[in-house]
Write a protein that holds these residues in place. Structure first.
Motif, short mmCIF file in Angstrom:
data_model
loop_
_atom_site.label_atom_id
_atom_site.label_comp_id
_atom_site.label_asym_id
_atom_site.label_seq_id
_atom_site.Cartn_x
_atom_site.Cartn_y
_atom_site.Cartn_z
N LYS A 1 0.84 -1.18 0.00
CA LYS A 1 0.00 0.00 0.00
C LYS A 1 0.88 1.24 0.00
N ASP A 2 0.69 2.11 -1.00
CA ASP A 2 1.41 3.38 -1.07
C ASP A 2 0.52 4.48 -0.52
N ILE A 3 1.05 5.23 0.43
CA ILE A 3 0.34 6.36 1.01
C ILE A 3 1.13 7.63 0.72
N VAL A 4 0.49 8.59 0.08
CA VAL A 4 1.12 9.88 -0.21
C VAL A 4 0.62 10.89 0.80
N ILE A 5 1.53 11.46 1.56
CA ILE A 5 1.19 12.43 2.60
C ILE A 5 1.31 13.84 2.02
N ASN A 6 0.20 14.54 1.94
CA ASN A 6 0.19 15.90 1.41
C ASN A 6 0.24 16.92 2.54
#
Length: 273
Positions: free
Chosen positions: A36-41
Motif C-alpha cells: 500500500k502506497d500512502i502519499v502524505i500531502n
C-alpha cells in the motif's frame, strides 16, 4: 526454426513464469504480496496527541517504510510535547510512554492479511513538537527505514543520535551532537542557519565511509569542531559543501577531504590514538 523448437521454447518460458509467480506467492506466505502506497500531502487531515515530557525517543518500524524524515520541532509556546501525524496513518502508528522514554512504532498489521507492506511518500509522517528536544534519539536497528530526522529551532547542550544516516538541522544551536550508526557506510548532514560546538560522527563499519556535510546556498552555519571516528585501516571520504568548519579531526591517516562550493575549513589533523 522448427515449429517443435518454438513450442519447446514457449513451454520453457511459460514454466519459468509460473515458477517465479509460485516463488513470489510462497514468499508472501501463500498469498499475493500486497503493498500500500500512502502519499502524505501538506494539507491532509491530521491527528494531534498531547503526551508527557520525555528525554529519550525510540523509533521503530515493522513493514512500514518512510521516504521522508521524522520532524522534531522545538517550540517555546507549547507546555507539553505533541505528536502530529496524518489521520490516514492512525491505524499504523502507536506509542508507549515508559518513565522518561517515548517509544513510537510504525507497524503494518499483517495479521489482517490485507497488506504486507506500507510505503509512505510525500511529507513527514510524524512531527514531534516539544518545548525541549530529547537528549537521546534512537532509530530501529533493523531495516532501512526511519533513518532520516529533521530538527527545527532546536537549542540543546547535548543530543545523541543513534542509527540515523540522513540528518537535517534548521535554525538550531547545539553544543555537542553525537551521530552514531555502526553499520552505515554513508552519512548526509544538511546544516542550515545553525551552529554546532562539537559534532562527532562514529561508525564501526569495517569498510570505507562517506560523509557529506552540506549547507543551502542562502544559509549561514558553522561547526566549531567536526570529529570523525571510523576504522583507521580504511580509506574514508569527507565532503564539505558551503559549510564552515573551524577544526576537522579524524582517526588514521587515509581520509580524502573535498571542499566544495566555497566551504571553509580551518585546522585539519589526524587524532589517532
Amino acid at each position: 526454426m522448427k515449429k517443435s523448437t518454438i513450442v519447446l521454447i514457449a513451454t520453457a518460458v511459460a514454466v519459468w513464469i509460473v515458477t517465479m509467480i509460485t516463488v513470489a506467492v510462497i514468499a508472501a506466505g501463500g498469498q499475493n504480496f500486497r503493498v500500500k502506497d500512502i502519499v502524505i500531502n501538506a494539507g491532509c487531515e491530521t491527528v494531534t496527541k498531547v503526551i508527557k515530557p520525555f528525554t529519550v525517543l525510540s523509533l521503530s518500524n515493522d513493514r512500514v517504510y518512510a521516504n521522508s524524515a521524522i520532524s522534531i520541532v522545538q517550540c517555546d509556546t507549547v507546555s507539553a510535547p505533541q505528536l502530529t501525524y496524518p489521520a490516514e496513518l492512525a491505524e499504523y502508528i502507536s506509542y508507549t510512554e515508559v518513565n522518561d522514554t517515548l517509544m513510537i512504532s510504525f507497524r503494518c498489521d499483517y495479521d489482517n492479511d490485507i497488506y504486507n507492506e506500507i510505503i509512505l511518500n510525500g511529507e513527514s509522517p510524524l512531527t514531534i513538537t516539544t518545548p525541549d528536544t530529547p537528549e537521546n534519539i534512537q532509530g530501529n536497528d533493523k531495516g532501512s527505514s526511519f533513518r532520516k530526522v529533521a530538527f527545527f529551532g532546536t537549542k540543546a547542550s547535548k543530543i545523541n543520535l543513534s542509527s540515523f544516516y540522513n540528518i537535517r538541522l534548521n535554525s538550531t544551536l547545539i553544543d555537542t551532537l553525537y551521530v552514531n550508526y555502526p553499520d552505515s557506510w554513508k552519512y548526509s548532514l544538511n546544516i542550515n542557519d545553525s551552529n554546532i560546538g562539537y559534532l562527532k560522527i562514529g561508525s564501526k563499519r569495517q569498510d570505507s565511509v562517506e560523509i557529506s556535510v552540506n549547507q543551502d546556498s542562502a544559509a549561514t552555519s558553522c561547526i566549531k569542531h567536526l570529529d570523525f571516528d571510523g576504522q583507521i585501516n580504511r580509506k574514508h571520504e569527507i565532503t564539505l559543501n558551503r559549510i564552515t568548519v573551524d577544526n576537522l579531526s579524524y582517526r588514521g591517516d587515509d581520509v580524502m577531504i573535498n571542499i566544495n562550493h566555497k566551504a571553509k575549513i580551518g585546522n585539519v589533523y589526524s587524532d589517532e590514538k
